[in-house]
Design an enzyme around this catalytic site. Structure first.
Site, PDB file in Angstrom:
ATOM      1  N   ALA A 157     -64.609 -76.048  86.226  1.00 35.35           N
ATOM      2  CA  ALA A 157     -65.416 -74.820  87.146  1.00 35.35           C
ATOM      3  C   ALA A 157     -64.324 -74.885  88.042  1.00 35.35           C
ATOM      4  O   ALA A 157     -64.202 -73.159  88.093  1.00 35.35           O
ATOM      5  CB  ALA A 157     -66.156 -76.072  87.961  1.00 35.35           C
ATOM      6  N   LYS A 170     -76.163 -63.863  70.750  1.00 36.03           N
ATOM      7  CA  LYS A 170     -74.806 -63.526  70.313  1.00 36.03           C
ATOM      8  C   LYS A 170     -75.314 -61.924  69.640  1.00 36.03           C
ATOM      9  O   LYS A 170     -74.777 -61.851  68.874  1.00 36.03           O
ATOM     10  CB  LYS A 170     -73.709 -64.140  70.081  1.00 36.03           C
ATOM     11  CG  LYS A 170     -73.236 -64.818  70.797  1.00 36.03           C
ATOM     12  CD  LYS A 170     -72.135 -65.827  70.667  1.00 36.03           C
ATOM     13  CE  LYS A 170     -70.958 -66.529  71.585  1.00 36.03           C
ATOM     14  NZ  LYS A 170     -71.945 -67.962  71.751  1.00 36.03           N
ATOM     15  N   ILE A 207     -77.066 -53.314  64.073  1.00 34.38           N
ATOM     16  CA  ILE A 207     -77.437 -51.988  64.367  1.00 34.38           C
ATOM     17  C   ILE A 207     -78.202 -51.623  66.047  1.00 34.38           C
ATOM     18  O   ILE A 207     -78.605 -52.838  66.224  1.00 34.38           O
ATOM     19  CB  ILE A 207     -77.303 -50.993  63.137  1.00 34.38           C
ATOM     20  CG1 ILE A 207     -79.287 -51.628  62.985  1.00 34.38           C
ATOM     21  CG2 ILE A 207     -76.607 -51.257  62.106  1.00 34.38           C
ATOM     22  CD1 ILE A 207     -79.581 -50.831  61.972  1.00 34.38           C
ATOM     23  N   PRO A 208     -78.111 -51.129  66.073  1.00 33.74           N
ATOM     24  CA  PRO A 208     -79.313 -51.282  67.903  1.00 33.74           C
ATOM     25  C   PRO A 208     -80.363 -50.773  67.351  1.00 33.74           C
ATOM     26  O   PRO A 208     -81.094 -52.083  68.492  1.00 33.74           O
ATOM     27  CB  PRO A 208     -79.369 -49.322  67.936  1.00 33.74           C
ATOM     28  CG  PRO A 208     -77.945 -48.504  67.337  1.00 33.74           C
ATOM     29  CD  PRO A 208     -76.896 -49.837  66.375  1.00 33.74           C
ATOM     30  N   ASP A 248     -79.037 -66.962  74.558  1.00 33.74           N
ATOM     31  CA  ASP A 248     -76.996 -67.106  73.577  1.00 33.74           C
ATOM     32  C   ASP A 248     -77.861 -66.677  72.314  1.00 33.74           C
ATOM     33  O   ASP A 248     -77.527 -67.083  71.454  1.00 33.74           O
ATOM     34  CB  ASP A 248     -76.707 -68.022  74.403  1.00 33.74           C
ATOM     35  CG  ASP A 248     -74.738 -66.990  73.088  1.00 33.74           C
ATOM     36  OD1 ASP A 248     -74.778 -66.464  73.245  1.00 33.74           O
ATOM     37  OD2 ASP A 248     -74.644 -68.388  73.850  1.00 33.74           O
ATOM     38  N   VAL A 271     -66.128 -75.023  80.082  1.00 32.80           N
ATOM     39  CA  VAL A 271     -65.722 -75.853  81.576  1.00 32.80           C
ATOM     40  C   VAL A 271     -66.241 -77.592  80.295  1.00 32.80           C
ATOM     41  O   VAL A 271     -67.288 -77.313  80.342  1.00 32.80           O
ATOM     42  CB  VAL A 271     -66.796 -75.763  82.916  1.00 32.80           C
ATOM     43  CG1 VAL A 271     -66.451 -76.892  83.736  1.00 32.80           C
ATOM     44  CG2 VAL A 271     -66.117 -74.472  83.328  1.00 32.80           C
TER      45      VAL A 271
HETATM   46  O1  O7M Z   1     -69.405 -76.644  76.923  1.00 29.58           O
HETATM   47  P1  O7M Z   1     -69.231 -76.675  75.493  1.00 29.58           P
HETATM   48  O2  O7M Z   1     -67.532 -76.567  75.311  1.00 29.58           O
HETATM   49  O3  O7M Z   1     -69.973 -77.520  75.024  1.00 29.58           O
HETATM   50  O4  O7M Z   1     -70.505 -74.926  75.027  1.00 29.58           O
HETATM   51  C1  O7M Z   1     -69.849 -74.162  75.228  1.00 29.58           C
HETATM   52  C2  O7M Z   1     -70.988 -73.258  75.113  1.00 29.58           C
HETATM   53  O5  O7M Z   1     -70.408 -71.808  76.520  1.00 29.58           O
HETATM   54  C3  O7M Z   1     -71.354 -73.146  73.554  1.00 29.58           C
HETATM   55  O6  O7M Z   1     -73.528 -72.900  73.975  1.00 29.58           O
HETATM   56  C4  O7M Z   1     -70.304 -72.075  73.193  1.00 29.58           C
HETATM   57  O7  O7M Z   1     -71.728 -71.308  71.810  1.00 29.58           O
HETATM   58  C5  O7M Z   1     -70.299 -70.992  74.255  1.00 29.58           C
HETATM   59  N1  O7M Z   1     -69.852 -70.021  74.698  1.00 29.58           N
HETATM   60  C6  O7M Z   1     -68.621 -69.902  75.023  1.00 29.58           C
HETATM   61  O8  O7M Z   1     -68.165 -72.037  74.150  1.00 29.58           O
HETATM   62  N2  O7M Z   1     -66.886 -69.347  74.539  1.00 29.58           N
HETATM   63  C7  O7M Z   1     -67.303 -68.298  74.468  1.00 29.58           C
HETATM   64  O9  O7M Z   1     -66.401 -67.894  74.303  1.00 29.58           O
HETATM   65  C8  O7M Z   1     -69.245 -67.908  74.983  1.00 29.58           C
HETATM   66  C9  O7M Z   1     -69.829 -68.912  74.340  1.00 29.58           C
HETATM   67  C10 O7M Z   1     -70.883 -68.206  75.122  1.00 29.58           C
HETATM   68  O10 O7M Z   1     -72.126 -69.195  75.620  1.00 29.58           O
HETATM   69  O11 O7M Z   1     -71.242 -66.760  74.727  1.00 29.58           O
HETATM   70  C11 O7M Z   1     -72.777 -66.476  75.043  1.00 29.58           C
END
Ligand code: O7M
Length: 234
Positions: A191, A78, A82-83, A76, A184
């Site tokens: 969940a 995120k 750019i490509p 993750d 969650v």
């Molecule tokens: O259960 P938590 O709140 O301790 O963690 C949630 C995880 O999901 C944490 O790693 C965040 O970076 C991720 N996340 C979100 O909480 N909200 C989002 O909208 C998107 C993510 C995510 O995983 O994006 C890929």
């Protein structure tokens, strides 16, 4: 496990995406030893582990490889560039053992296309974010981003368990793509509500890794999920 799934990079996520527990652990701890201990203990209740910057910056990128030997890893990062830069990031994540990556969608279709190509389609695209600020910029654009994820051949999208009605809306747009849903536990989502609204998997972080007994915490969410799935069948 089906013997027909080939060992291409990312095969493990294909295997994992045949849901077992429907739960992905967000392993946002910064210390490698803690990460391995928690992942090992909660493993019976998980389909995959999601690794984000806190763990990679704290423990180094090789932690991706170590954890990928226990379970499929979704990186993750995120990804939002750019490509060409996106492609370079995805290549490194896959080389280290990621089975899938997570990218932002606001950078546009050419950037997402680069991620899809570099990962062999193993990309989840963030749509609407789960925190309150997610309503400001991501919510107004989430439906277009979900449609783009489908058009560009992504594996799935990320949609918020804190707003189950938005998961239901995203499901209408993405059809059979996978929906993974964070929010969650610590952020207040449940969940069973996320799954009922159309999520395939929930993502859970603090409710597991901050618990005194992470395996027990994971088991209690897994029990809630199994109960819901049994009720849905009957
Ligand atoms: O259960 P938590 O709140 O301790 O963690 C949630 C995880 O999901 C944490 O790693 C965040 O970076 C991720 N996340 C979100 O909480 N909200 C989002 O909208 C998107 C993510 C995510 O995983 O994006 C890929």
């Amino acid at each position: 496990m089906s013997a027909t799934i080939p060992k291409y990079p990312g095969y493990a996520i294909a295997r994992a995406m045949v849901p077992k527990s429907r739960m992905i652990l967000a392993l946002d701890v910064a210390e490698g030893g803690d990460a391995l201990r928690i992942a090992k203990s909660a493993r019976p209740y998980l389909d995959a582990v999601k690794i984000n910057w806190p763990l990679v910056l704290g423990a180094g990128p090789k932690i991706i490889t170590k954890i990928s030997k226990l379970m499929p890893v979704i990186c993750d990062f995120k990804i939002a560039d750019i490509p060409n830069t996106d492609r370079l990031i995805v290549e490194q994540a896959m080389r280290l053992g990621a089975s899938a990556v997570i990218a932002h969608g606001f950078t546009g279709s050419d950037s997402l296309k680069a991620c899809v190509e570099a990962s062999g389609g193993k990309v989840f695209v963030v749509t609407e974010m789960s925190h309150p600020g997610g309503k400001e910029f991501t919510q107004p654009n989430a439906e277009r981003i979900a449609a783009m994820a489908k058009e560009q051949g992504a594996m799935g999208i990320v949609a918020p368990a804190t707003r189950p009605e938005r998961i239901a809306r995203m499901r209408e747009i993405v059809g059979g793509l996978k929906i993974i849903s964070p929010g969650v536990g610590a952020q207040g989502g449940r969940a069973s509500d996320a799954l009922r609204s159309g999520a395939d998997f929930v993502i859970v972080g603090r409710a597991i890794y901050e618990a005194a007994d992470p395996a027990e915490a994971a088991k209690s969410i897994a029990d809630e999920i199994s109960k819901y799935l049994r009720e849905r069948k009957s």
